[in-house]
Design a protein around this motif. Structure first.
Motif, PDB file in Angstrom:
ATOM      1  N   GLN A  51       0.814  -1.215   0.000  1.00  0.00           N
ATOM      2  CA  GLN A  51       0.000   0.000   0.000  1.00  0.00           C
ATOM      3  C   GLN A  51       0.848   1.266   0.000  1.00  0.00           C
ATOM      4  N   TYR A  60      -6.212   6.386  -6.043  1.00  0.00           N
ATOM      5  CA  TYR A  60      -5.938   4.948  -6.139  1.00  0.00           C
ATOM      6  C   TYR A  60      -6.167   4.417  -7.555  1.00  0.00           C
ATOM      7  N   PRO A  71      -1.934  -1.216  -5.435  1.00  0.00           N
ATOM      8  CA  PRO A  71      -1.553  -1.113  -4.020  1.00  0.00           C
ATOM      9  C   PRO A  71      -2.463  -1.989  -3.161  1.00  0.00           C
ATOM     10  N   ARG A  73      -3.229  -3.805   0.747  1.00  0.00           N
ATOM     11  CA  ARG A  73      -3.032  -3.901   2.180  1.00  0.00           C
ATOM     12  C   ARG A  73      -3.172  -5.358   2.632  1.00  0.00           C
ATOM     13  N   ASP A  78      -8.654  -6.292   0.623  1.00  0.00           N
ATOM     14  CA  ASP A  78      -7.709  -6.277  -0.491  1.00  0.00           C
ATOM     15  C   ASP A  78      -7.335  -7.689  -0.940  1.00  0.00           C
TER      16      ASP A  78
END
Length: 243
Positions: A51, A60, A71, A73, A78
């Motif tokens: 991230q 984003y 990205p 997490r 995610d």
């Protein structure tokens, strides 16, 4: 992150199970979600990065479009987003292309606008239904008795694919009110969904109309033991009549 809470035997996870179990195992052995996803990505899927690769202040969706990286997490949200990218790279890329185009034209605003709103809704909470016309019509009309009781046997001819990663995350703890925003797909009933063909159907003008039908997913026959009883559908707080 509770990867151990995921029940991979649930029918809605069938399209994601093989990769999902492999990614979950890698994460549980101390890999990051980003690294575990990248290790399994097909050539047409983007790379997954931590991230902190997303620069402060950059949108984003614009970052994904510009860098071809996602990205990611270390959380369930995610994790499922990555699994959908692996399963439907063409469709996810099409959604990202449309999102990035809107951001380039209008900037990032507090109100997304009708197209970005529809794209986000589908990306987070969408599903795709291939079903006989009688089932689709009953769904649109919210005729739950016809959809799930009178025409129940017709569900053997139907396929429902969950696409939204937030929807998949919510279903780690299944609850009766969980509802998907469904699009009809002309894919033809089969075990797989044509990713490239689906991506080609995502027309911005059509999406702006928000052509979704609301479906409480645990009403699908075989997706919840309790729905074998017609009384399951009598809950008007979940199976709401058409306004």
């Amino acid at each position: 992150m509770s990867l151990s809470a995921i029940d991979w035997a649930q029918p809605w996870l069938a399209p994601y199970r093989a990769r999902g179990e492999a990614v979950a195992q890698a994460v549980q052995q101390a890999s990051s979600v980003a690294a575990a996803l990248s290790a399994l990505r097909p050539e047409n899927a983007p790379a997954f990065v931590p991230q902190d690769a997303l620069p402060t202040g950059q949108a984003y969706e614009a970052h994904i479009f510009e860098t071809r990286t996602v990205p990611t997490r270390d959380n369930l949200h995610d994790f499922f987003n990555g699994l959908v990218w692996l399963a439907f790279p063409h469709t996810k890329r099409r959604l990202n292309q449309l999102q990035a185009g809107e951001i380039a034209r209008r900037g990032v605003a507090t109100v997304r606008g009708p197209l970005r709103d529809a794209l986000t809704l589908f990306d987070e909470n969408g599903a795709l239904l291939d079903a006989p016309p009688v089932l689709w019509q009953a769904l649109v009309e919210r005729d739950w008795q016809r959809l799930f009781v009178t025409e129940r046997a017709r569900w053997q001819e139907a396929r429902l694919w969950l696409f939204g990663h937030a929807l998949l995350e919510k279903l780690v703890t299944p609850r009766k009110p969980i509802t998907a925003h469904v699009l009809r797909t002309p894919a033809g009933a089969s075990a797989a969904l044509d990713d490239a063909a689906l991506a080609g159907t995502l027309d911005p003008a059509w999406l702006r109309t928000k052509p979704f039908a609301a479906l409480p997913v645990l009403g699908v026959p075989g997706w919840c033991a309790e729905n074998a009883s017609p009384a399951f559908y009598a809950d008007a707080q979940v199976f709401r009549p058409r306004a």
